[in-house]
Design a protein around this motif. Sequence first.
Motif, PDB file in Angstrom:
ATOM      1  N   UNK A  88      56.660  48.132  50.974  1.00  0.00           N
ATOM      2  CA  UNK A  88      55.350  47.444  50.895  1.00  0.00           C
ATOM      3  C   UNK A  88      54.965  47.147  49.454  1.00  0.00           C
ATOM      4  N   UNK A  89      55.296  48.084  48.562  1.00  0.00           N
ATOM      5  CA  UNK A  89      54.898  47.910  47.158  1.00  0.00           C
ATOM      6  C   UNK A  89      55.663  46.778  46.476  1.00  0.00           C
ATOM      7  N   UNK A  90      56.758  46.322  47.110  1.00  0.00           N
ATOM      8  CA  UNK A  90      57.507  45.186  46.544  1.00  0.00           C
ATOM      9  C   UNK A  90      56.766  43.870  46.796  1.00  0.00           C
ATOM     10  N   UNK A  91      55.907  43.867  47.830  1.00  0.00           N
ATOM     11  CA  UNK A  91      55.248  42.626  48.247  1.00  0.00           C
ATOM     12  C   UNK A  91      53.791  42.517  47.778  1.00  0.00           C
ATOM     13  N   UNK A  92      53.292  43.571  47.141  1.00  0.00           N
ATOM     14  CA  UNK A  92      51.897  43.543  46.693  1.00  0.00           C
ATOM     15  C   UNK A  92      51.783  44.314  45.379  1.00  0.00           C
ATOM     16  N   UNK A  93      50.589  44.458  44.905  1.00  0.00           N
ATOM     17  CA  UNK A  93      50.368  45.186  43.653  1.00  0.00           C
ATOM     18  C   UNK A  93      50.099  46.657  43.963  1.00  0.00           C
ATOM     19  N   UNK A  94      50.957  47.535  43.468  1.00  0.00           N
ATOM     20  CA  UNK A  94      50.736  48.981  43.586  1.00  0.00           C
ATOM     21  C   UNK A  94      50.930  49.576  42.184  1.00  0.00           C
ATOM     22  N   UNK A  95      49.893  50.213  41.665  1.00  0.00           N
ATOM     23  CA  UNK A  95      49.958  50.732  40.295  1.00  0.00           C
ATOM     24  C   UNK A  95      49.372  52.134  40.209  1.00  0.00           C
ATOM     25  N   UNK A  96      49.865  52.891  39.247  1.00  0.00           N
ATOM     26  CA  UNK A  96      49.226  54.141  38.863  1.00  0.00           C
ATOM     27  C   UNK A  96      48.091  53.767  37.923  1.00  0.00           C
ATOM     28  N   UNK A  97      46.890  54.197  38.253  1.00  0.00           N
ATOM     29  CA  UNK A  97      45.752  53.744  37.440  1.00  0.00           C
ATOM     30  C   UNK A  97      44.548  54.657  37.632  1.00  0.00           C
ATOM     31  N   UNK A  98      43.925  55.054  36.519  1.00  0.00           N
ATOM     32  CA  UNK A  98      42.737  55.915  36.593  1.00  0.00           C
ATOM     33  C   UNK A  98      41.451  55.107  36.480  1.00  0.00           C
ATOM     34  N   UNK A  99      41.585  53.781  36.343  1.00  0.00           N
ATOM     35  CA  UNK A  99      40.403  52.942  36.122  1.00  0.00           C
ATOM     36  C   UNK A  99      39.528  52.794  37.351  1.00  0.00           C
ATOM     37  N   UNK A 100      38.360  52.185  37.134  1.00  0.00           N
ATOM     38  CA  UNK A 100      37.450  51.893  38.256  1.00  0.00           C
ATOM     39  C   UNK A 100      37.731  50.467  38.732  1.00  0.00           C
ATOM     40  N   UNK A 101      37.740  50.282  40.054  1.00  0.00           N
ATOM     41  CA  UNK A 101      38.142  48.996  40.622  1.00  0.00           C
ATOM     42  C   UNK A 101      37.150  48.513  41.673  1.00  0.00           C
ATOM     43  N   UNK A 102      37.245  47.206  41.935  1.00  0.00           N
ATOM     44  CA  UNK A 102      36.506  46.626  43.057  1.00  0.00           C
ATOM     45  C   UNK A 102      37.058  47.206  44.359  1.00  0.00           C
ATOM     46  N   UNK A 103      36.303  47.076  45.425  1.00  0.00           N
ATOM     47  CA  UNK A 103      36.777  47.558  46.726  1.00  0.00           C
ATOM     48  C   UNK A 103      37.446  46.444  47.526  1.00  0.00           C
ATOM     49  N   UNK A 104      37.194  45.188  47.096  1.00  0.00           N
ATOM     50  CA  UNK A 104      37.854  44.040  47.731  1.00  0.00           C
ATOM     51  C   UNK A 104      38.115  42.979  46.668  1.00  0.00           C
ATOM     52  N   UNK A 105      39.245  42.288  46.765  1.00  0.00           N
ATOM     53  CA  UNK A 105      39.651  41.343  45.712  1.00  0.00           C
ATOM     54  C   UNK A 105      38.761  40.103  45.649  1.00  0.00           C
ATOM     55  N   UNK A 106      38.093  39.762  46.750  1.00  0.00           N
ATOM     56  CA  UNK A 106      37.260  38.554  46.786  1.00  0.00           C
ATOM     57  C   UNK A 106      36.165  38.544  45.732  1.00  0.00           C
ATOM     58  N   UNK A 107      35.717  39.744  45.321  1.00  0.00           N
ATOM     59  CA  UNK A 107      34.629  39.827  44.333  1.00  0.00           C
ATOM     60  C   UNK A 107      35.045  39.331  42.951  1.00  0.00           C
ATOM     61  N   UNK A 108      36.366  39.178  42.720  1.00  0.00           N
ATOM     62  CA  UNK A 108      36.821  38.627  41.433  1.00  0.00           C
ATOM     63  C   UNK A 108      36.367  37.166  41.309  1.00  0.00           C
ATOM     64  N   UNK A 109      36.297  36.468  42.445  1.00  0.00           N
ATOM     65  CA  UNK A 109      35.831  35.075  42.554  1.00  0.00           C
ATOM     66  C   UNK A 109      36.793  34.056  41.956  1.00  0.00           C
ATOM     67  N   UNK A 110      37.211  34.270  40.694  1.00  0.00           N
ATOM     68  CA  UNK A 110      38.074  33.284  40.035  1.00  0.00           C
ATOM     69  C   UNK A 110      38.704  33.962  38.831  1.00  0.00           C
ATOM     70  N   UNK A 111      39.866  33.479  38.397  1.00  0.00           N
ATOM     71  CA  UNK A 111      40.482  33.964  37.164  1.00  0.00           C
ATOM     72  C   UNK A 111      41.076  32.785  36.420  1.00  0.00           C
ATOM     73  N   UNK A 112      40.788  32.712  35.120  1.00  0.00           N
ATOM     74  CA  UNK A 112      41.364  31.661  34.279  1.00  0.00           C
ATOM     75  C   UNK A 112      41.997  32.316  33.058  1.00  0.00           C
ATOM     76  N   UNK A 113      43.283  32.000  32.809  1.00  0.00           N
ATOM     77  CA  UNK A 113      43.955  32.466  31.591  1.00  0.00           C
ATOM     78  C   UNK A 113      43.533  31.525  30.469  1.00  0.00           C
ATOM     79  N   UNK A 114      42.817  32.059  29.473  1.00  0.00           N
ATOM     80  CA  UNK A 114      42.271  31.192  28.412  1.00  0.00           C
ATOM     81  C   UNK A 114      43.072  31.284  27.109  1.00  0.00           C
ATOM     82  N   UNK A 115      44.079  32.163  27.082  1.00  0.00           N
ATOM     83  CA  UNK A 115      44.916  32.256  25.885  1.00  0.00           C
ATOM     84  C   UNK A 115      46.260  32.861  26.267  1.00  0.00           C
ATOM     85  N   UNK A 116      47.335  32.339  25.650  1.00  0.00           N
ATOM     86  CA  UNK A 116      48.665  32.934  25.811  1.00  0.00           C
ATOM     87  C   UNK A 116      49.430  32.679  24.519  1.00  0.00           C
TER      88      UNK A 116
END
Length: 939
Positions: free
Chosen positions: A694-722
């Motif tokens: 399952x972890x090959x098909x989605x994002x699974x990470x070790x992480x101590x951070x605080x996160x949203x409970x559902x991805x929809x709340x991100x609303x949008x993402x734009x990469x503004x620099x690379x």
Amino acid sequence: HGHRRLPSAPVRPRGDPRLLFVNAGMNQFKPIFLGTVHPRSELAQHRRVVNSQKCVRAGGKHNDLEDVGRDTYHHTFFEMLGNWSFGDYFKEEACSMAWELLTEVYEIPRDRLYVTYFGGDPSLGLSADEECRDVWLHLGVPASHVLPFPLKDNFWEMGDTGPCGPCTEIHYDHVGGGRNAAALVNQGSPDVVEIWNLVFMQYSREVEGNLLPLPQHHVDTGMGLERLATVLQNKRSNYDTDLFTPILDAIHKGCRAPRYQGLVGDADVGHVNMAYRVVADHVRTLCVCISDGIYPGFSGAELVLRRILRRAVRFCSEVLQAPPGLLASLVPTVVEVLGDAYPELTKNVNQISDIINENEAAFLSSLERGRCIIERTVQQMEPSTHFPVEVAWSLYGNLGFPLDLIDLMLEEKGISLDSAAFNELALEDAKRKAGGLQAGQPGNTNTHLDVHSLAWLQSSSVPATDDSPKYAYTLGQHGQYEFSPCQATVLMLYRDQSLHKEVGAGQRCGVILDRTNFYAEQGGQDSDQGYMMRLGQQDVLFPVESVHLCGGYVVHEVTAVETLRAGDQVQLFVDEAQRLACMTNHTATHLLNFALRRVLGDSTEQRGSHVTAQQLRFDFDTKGHVTVEQLQQVEQVVQDLIQKNEVVHMAEVPLTLARRVQGLRAVDEGYPDPVRIVSLGVPVENVLTCDSEAAMQTSVELCCGTHLLQTGSVEDLAIISERQLVRGISRVIAVTGGRAKEAREVGHCLAMEVDSVSLRMKQRITSIPEMQNLSKEVGQLTKVVSSTAMPQWQRKELQTILKALQRTANTAIKKLELQQAEKAAQILLAKYCNQSVIIDTVPADSLSILMKVVNQLCDKSPGTSVLLLSPQASGEVLCACQVSKNCLPTFSAADWAMAVCAQMEGKAGGSPIVAKGSGNAKGIEEALTTALEFAQSKL
């Protein structure tokens, strides 16, 4: 007169990062004035337009917020009636239309009207607008009513840069009676007010501050509906017109204050009338902004709107003695007044009311607490002293008190705040937020526990801080995040690298608690901010500025407003907006990590990340530059995950078990055991089963951070620099939610501007200045595209186009200059056939062209020495010369040019063969004589 009526634009500016709000009727037409409008767009088809534009002036250059309520004519929201001509009619028609409407249609007495015009500005080289003055005189306006004024009154500019030009204003005398009120025009008199401003767009103010003529002349007029209604309804105050009286009546019904009487200044005892005006004005602004998608928030326009709402709430509760909910109860009345003109208001009545109520409830709670703090602090102060700046900063930073409210509350008590000291704190805070500590510098001595203190805490069996409450939050039924309260005990205080049981008032220290809901800076995520209060003492706030984890102890950096002791019981309040923004960006970082692997391949490894409330930064392995197509694909993968609104599963598991998960993302750092797993869309127990992929098909990470409970709340993402940090490692910066949407809007607008320049570049341009202006425009666009937050894939595309356009423009300019030089050389060769010296004046647009003419002459007549002068419109004279090789070394081009330019009080330089310089036109005749005499003396 053949104008087309257009609807008002929303008050949120589209694609203009320099503006907080639409503050004038012309904002939406700016591309027309600048000539950047796409030729095939609907906007480009307009010639004559009329509309009523919703405008907000609160923040930025046009900021009326602090004046609102003190008088009877300032507003944060107003309606601007306007008519425009885009390259069609100009001064004569605009003035005559305005005069006809005011005097014949509205039947305003002519003797009460005064007109002003631009009196010129020698420092900018701008002469008086006599054309405009003569139009008014021709229309029959008496000379005593036609008045010149300087730049600050009669030269209109939208901002520090952009379209501008001289204007003519029409002023109305409320008193009349046959008097001459010319002396009161533009003097701030409430009796003589401007009602209509006619701007003649002739220039564009550039970034460097200079003025460039616009390719077409335009007219932009603006007449405030509120002031016009005052005149036509024979009132003396905007607030006495039917735009405001229904709202003022509704305020009276909902509060305990006496009815509105229109009083100002000292006559307005208790500021009751001021409060009526503030609330009436501000509720209109709130309704219009919220219906256009600007909600009270924490940065930019949203922060300004939050200040407006809180200012209105304060006047409702403290001055008008109104119960909570008055502000929202006024929404239907505002919609009744404005809804016909702006139908979008009628669709959002309930939403507007709900947002106002929610924000009011939050602020009333803070307001009561802040009032107690101010009262208590004032009682403890020495007489005639400044209010403690640390307390003011705590109110401002932690309770969200606008500074003007603190000033007003103190003003009522006859106490002042040391503004300089306050600004110093603000500057320190801004520096800390902007940069923090540079790499290699020692950490804060109040939050980074030294080895001895840590050893003492452990040997004394002081328990490590329980920070599990930082994960105690849920999603409410309306999709809002609810954070659980947290109560704790002060275990120890830390200051100047030593532990203390007590820290005095005004000192900054580290506070170690037995438990906390504050997130300490770790895992690349910024720490929380907020404040703590002693239990049972609601009027003292201890601001928490940063939080750090040291050896299992969470250290809160706090300014002790009062003495703080070990054993104190405290309640903790996290800044929820900042926390939620960090949660959004941290979850988005996981989406981005997954998307980069999906697009660039499984060998793509994370090399570092940093999550703040404003943006996210992500470093990763890469074999080369990320292409435009790959950036687009990465964004699309993230968008798909957001659209799916996947559940974010989180659980703590033994580290050995976690490390067995196939496809697990983990960076090379020490993880705690048990460790926290964050899995998108797949429950943690599923990814832990032996044969699970399952972890090959989605994002699974070790992480101590605080996160949203559902991805929809991100609303949008734009990469503004690379960009590549070093070979093989790239860094991307991305923004989410509203910031991402804004970046896309800006990118779209810049793409249209580049498209417009491309089309104009394809036209056959034979004028060198015109091509140079186009080249300069490409250069300015290149700078804007490089520095503005916009999708990186789009930036790269536009930069490629602009680079090609710049090459095309440079080639075209060189070709045109060569053609001009050849033409001038042919004329001079015919004039001075086979002469050994040619000295003359010729027209040339630049020193480069003049030099080319000299080169052409010497190439075609090798034995001839040439010196040419070219007078410029600015009063400067350009000089270029070349000496025949046959005349060396006795005859030097550099000496020749210096001798000539010295006669014109100028300078020159070059080699024995070729030289150039410049001087002043006053000495041109002497210079020509000197040129000939010098040549004769050498030959």
